[in-house]
Design a protein around this motif. Structure first.
Motif, PDB file in Angstrom:
ATOM      1  N   GLU A 167       0.826  -1.207   0.000  1.00  8.87           N
ATOM      2  CA  GLU A 167       0.000   0.000   0.000  1.00  8.87           C
ATOM      3  C   GLU A 167       0.865   1.264   0.000  1.00  8.87           C
ATOM      4  O   GLU A 167       0.575   2.231  -0.705  1.00  8.87           O
ATOM      5  N   LYS A 168       1.928   1.251   0.790  1.00  7.79           N
ATOM      6  CA  LYS A 168       2.770   2.441   0.853  1.00  7.79           C
ATOM      7  C   LYS A 168       3.538   2.632  -0.448  1.00  7.79           C
ATOM      8  O   LYS A 168       3.714   3.759  -0.919  1.00  7.79           O
ATOM      9  N   THR A 169       4.000   1.540  -1.030  1.00  4.49           N
ATOM     10  CA  THR A 169       4.679   1.635  -2.324  1.00  4.49           C
ATOM     11  C   THR A 169       3.749   2.247  -3.366  1.00  4.49           C
ATOM     12  O   THR A 169       4.137   3.158  -4.113  1.00  4.49           O
ATOM     13  N   GLN A 170       2.522   1.772  -3.407  1.00  3.49           N
ATOM     14  CA  GLN A 170       1.562   2.310  -4.372  1.00  3.49           C
ATOM     15  C   GLN A 170       1.286   3.790  -4.105  1.00  3.49           C
ATOM     16  O   GLN A 170       1.161   4.594  -5.038  1.00  3.49           O
ATOM     17  N   ALA A 171       1.203   4.165  -2.832  1.00  6.51           N
ATOM     18  CA  ALA A 171       0.956   5.565  -2.483  1.00  6.51           C
ATOM     19  C   ALA A 171       2.080   6.458  -2.994  1.00  6.51           C
ATOM     20  O   ALA A 171       1.835   7.548  -3.533  1.00  6.51           O
ATOM     21  N   PHE A 172       3.320   6.011  -2.841  1.00  2.58           N
ATOM     22  CA  PHE A 172       4.449   6.798  -3.342  1.00  2.58           C
ATOM     23  C   PHE A 172       4.410   6.911  -4.868  1.00  2.58           C
ATOM     24  O   PHE A 172       4.645   7.984  -5.433  1.00  2.58           O
ATOM     25  N   VAL A 173       4.120   5.808  -5.534  1.00  6.47           N
ATOM     26  CA  VAL A 173       4.059   5.833  -6.996  1.00  6.47           C
ATOM     27  C   VAL A 173       2.956   6.784  -7.453  1.00  6.47           C
ATOM     28  O   VAL A 173       3.148   7.597  -8.367  1.00  6.47           O
ATOM     29  N   ASP A 174       1.795   6.707  -6.806  1.00 10.40           N
ATOM     30  CA  ASP A 174       0.690   7.600  -7.153  1.00 10.40           C
ATOM     31  C   ASP A 174       1.040   9.067  -6.890  1.00 10.40           C
ATOM     32  O   ASP A 174       0.501   9.966  -7.548  1.00 10.40           O
ATOM     33  N   ALA A 175       1.957   9.308  -5.933  1.00 17.44           N
ATOM     34  CA  ALA A 175       2.360  10.683  -5.607  1.00 17.44           C
ATOM     35  C   ALA A 175       3.501  11.183  -6.478  1.00 17.44           C
ATOM     36  O   ALA A 175       3.984  12.293  -6.285  1.00 17.44           O
ATOM     37  N   GLY A 176       3.935  10.348  -7.431  1.00 14.78           N
ATOM     38  CA  GLY A 176       4.942  10.801  -8.386  1.00 14.78           C
ATOM     39  C   GLY A 176       6.337  10.259  -8.205  1.00 14.78           C
ATOM     40  O   GLY A 176       7.259  10.646  -8.932  1.00 14.78           O
ATOM     41  N   ALA A 177       6.540   9.353  -7.239  1.00 16.82           N
ATOM     42  CA  ALA A 177       7.871   8.780  -7.048  1.00 16.82           C
ATOM     43  C   ALA A 177       8.179   7.762  -8.136  1.00 16.82           C
ATOM     44  O   ALA A 177       7.311   6.971  -8.516  1.00 16.82           O
ATOM     45  N   TYR A 178       9.404   7.778  -8.618  1.00 16.28           N
ATOM     46  CA  TYR A 178       9.849   6.749  -9.558  1.00 16.28           C
ATOM     47  C   TYR A 178      10.670   5.691  -8.825  1.00 16.28           C
ATOM     48  O   TYR A 178      10.533   4.499  -9.069  1.00 16.28           O
ATOM     49  N   GLU A 179      11.534   6.125  -7.909  1.00 17.12           N
ATOM     50  CA  GLU A 179      12.417   5.203  -7.188  1.00 17.12           C
ATOM     51  C   GLU A 179      11.829   4.866  -5.829  1.00 17.12           C
ATOM     52  O   GLU A 179      11.588   5.746  -5.011  1.00 17.12           O
ATOM     53  N   ILE A 180      11.606   3.589  -5.590  1.00 17.92           N
ATOM     54  CA  ILE A 180      11.118   3.109  -4.305  1.00 17.92           C
ATOM     55  C   ILE A 180      12.289   2.441  -3.585  1.00 17.92           C
ATOM     56  O   ILE A 180      12.829   1.446  -4.051  1.00 17.92           O
ATOM     57  N   GLN A 181      12.676   3.005  -2.451  1.00 20.67           N
ATOM     58  CA  GLN A 181      13.825   2.513  -1.703  1.00 20.67           C
ATOM     59  C   GLN A 181      13.351   1.650  -0.540  1.00 20.67           C
ATOM     60  O   GLN A 181      12.792   2.151   0.433  1.00 20.67           O
ATOM     61  N   LEU A 182      13.564   0.350  -0.660  1.00 21.54           N
ATOM     62  CA  LEU A 182      13.221  -0.559   0.442  1.00 21.54           C
ATOM     63  C   LEU A 182      14.325  -0.500   1.485  1.00 21.54           C
ATOM     64  O   LEU A 182      15.509  -0.647   1.159  1.00 21.54           O
ATOM     65  N   THR A 183      13.943  -0.303   2.742  1.00 24.05           N
ATOM     66  CA  THR A 183      14.963  -0.157   3.777  1.00 24.05           C
ATOM     67  C   THR A 183      14.601  -0.944   5.027  1.00 24.05           C
ATOM     68  O   THR A 183      13.427  -1.162   5.332  1.00 24.05           O
ATOM     69  N   ALA A 184      15.639  -1.377   5.718  1.00 20.55           N
ATOM     70  CA  ALA A 184      15.536  -2.076   7.001  1.00 20.55           C
ATOM     71  C   ALA A 184      16.952  -2.140   7.541  1.00 20.55           C
ATOM     72  O   ALA A 184      17.907  -1.771   6.849  1.00 20.55           O
ATOM     73  N   GLN A 185      17.115  -2.596   8.771  1.00 16.76           N
ATOM     74  CA  GLN A 185      18.481  -2.817   9.254  1.00 16.76           C
ATOM     75  C   GLN A 185      19.144  -3.958   8.488  1.00 16.76           C
ATOM     76  O   GLN A 185      20.360  -3.974   8.325  1.00 16.76           O
ATOM     77  N   ASP A 186      18.354  -4.899   8.009  1.00 15.70           N
ATOM     78  CA  ASP A 186      18.842  -5.990   7.158  1.00 15.70           C
ATOM     79  C   ASP A 186      17.696  -6.422   6.250  1.00 15.70           C
ATOM     80  O   ASP A 186      16.823  -7.186   6.656  1.00 15.70           O
TER      81      ASP A 186
END
Length: 419
Positions: A167-186
């Motif tokens: 859902e958050k990935t889709q929200a960013f894409v809908d808001a105009g983001a091209y690059e989705i950066q997946l992050t975690a400590q690992d």
């Protein structure tokens, strides 16, 4: 959910209400996960009618999102807290979780725990427009690295639900983001605590509507190994940048064992080979720690040799720093002069490898997509393998371009669009 370190009773209502309708200045330090916390925090503050401002002088309150991964960063944090405490001061990030007394020695802020930010954000779920969106997929880790204070701050692995991430990935894409950066400590540990894994997650978020690509964040070789075959297969998706950030930390098995990393140099190279065999143009980034207690000249030479064999596209070098609550804390440390010399040597050698790899690419034409506006008239674009190309044009986020690589800047190219 929140704590007032001044000794006064904590506000049982909502720490964010204290910031409602205020002008807030935020400083963020450390990893992309911290920047993700700040992005979430800013959305929560918008919900409370607050406005983020660009300087402390404009602010009614100040928030510092701290990092304490190495000693110099800790000292910088304390200096900044002293400098900013003239305004109502709020502190979040890793430092207040593990170094409360150090903070108390210089100021008495209100603490906003990272968990409180997450809980509040899940009630808001908005995202800001922009070229890149940070999506946190898990908190904590499975590791037992002997030198690491972050695992004490962030705790054991807690993976977030795949649907929430989708859902958050889709929200960013809908808001105009091209690059989705997946992050975690690992990132590669994702799902191990709930019966799933990172390749399954990548499949789940690779079929959304819109124009986007996913950058997979930092992965520990120890947790990448068990899912290696499926992980390599997952990168066949055009939605995923062919980029792997795989910190090795040392080229010596003896040092890796003392670090508690849970893999060997050979296993690290097997991961690199598996990706490169399938995707010859893939970009590999890695990290090294120099001056770890007991690191001999031979151990250091093995790190140099590993860079020569694997030729990473990016090498991040950190000088070992004693951290409280860690195994090597009481061990004899190297003089700073030795750590500085090894750091410079390793950096210089890594840059020689960049030049060797980049030189044949000059004058060639590559396909890339604009991911970030750097300044008026200049943008950053990325190739499918995440190679950075700075273009001197004011192009919109998400636009594709054919670009001639004109200049090698070691960490990125300067390029001109094909007319």
């Amino acid at each position: 959910m929140e704590e007032n370190l001044s000794g006064d009773p904590p506000d049982t209502m909502d720490v964010f209400a204290e910031l409602a309708h205020k002008r807030v200045y935020i400083e963020t330090y450390g990893c992309s996960y911290n920047f993700g916390d700040t992005a979430n925090l800013e959305e929560v503050l918008k919900h409370y009618g607050s406005t983020r401002v660009a300087s402390p002088g404009e602010a009614d309150a100040v928030i510092v999102n701290t990092c304490t991964v190495v000693g110099p960063t800790e000292r910088r944090m304390l200096r900044r807290l002293v400098a900013l405490q003239e305004k109502p001061l709020f502190v979040t990030g890793c430092m207040p979780i593990v170094q409360r007394e150090a903070i108390l020695s210089v100021c008495t802020p209100v603490i906003i725990s990272p968990d409180a930010i997450r809980e509040a954000y899940l009630r808001v779920k908005t995202v800001a427009p922009g070229g890149a969106g940070i999506v946190q997929i898990a908190q904590g880790c499975l590791g037992r690295c002997t030198y690491c204070i972050t695992r004490r701050a962030r705790g054991p692995l807690k993976s977030f639900p795949a649907e929430e991430i989708r859902e958050k990935t889709q929200a960013f894409v809908d808001a105009g983001a091209y690059e989705i950066q997946l992050t975690a400590q690992d990132v590669s540990a994702y799902g191990r605590d709930m019966g799933t894994d990172l390749p399954s997650l990548l499949s789940t978020i690779s079929d959304l509507r819109g124009n986007y690509r996913i950058r997979v964040g930092m992965m520990n070789p120890a947790t990448a190994l068990p899912v290696l075959d499926d992980l390599v297969d997952a990168y066949t998706s055009d939605r995923i940048f062919r980029f792997v950030h795989l910190p090795v930390q040392s080229g010596s098995d003896r040092i890796l064992e003392q670090m508690g990393r849970g893999y060997t140099v050979q296993e690290f190279e097997e991961i690199v080979s598996a990706f490169r065999s399938r995707y010859p143009d893939i970009s590999i980034a890695t990290d090294f720690i120099v001056g770890f207690p007991g690191e001999t000249k031979d151990d250091f030479s093995r790190s140099l040799a590993l860079i020569g064999r694997t030729k990473p596209a990016k090498v991040n070098v950190t000088r070992y720093s004693k951290r409280p609550f860690t195994g090597p804390f009481a061990e004899k440390d190297f003089p700073d002069s030795i750590k500085k010399d090894r750091s410079r040597t390793l950096n210089a050698y890594a840059e020689e490898q960049y030049s060797t790899v980049n030189r044949p690419l000059l004058g060639t034409t590559v396909s890339c997509v604009v991911t970030e506006k750097l300044r008026p008239g200049s943008v950053m674009a990325r190739t499918a393998s995440y190679q950075g190309v700075v273009i001197g044009r004011d192009l919109p986020i998400g636009v594709a371009a054919e670009v001639i690589l004109k200049k090698d800047r070691k960490y990125f190219f300067m390029g001109d669009p094909v007319a």
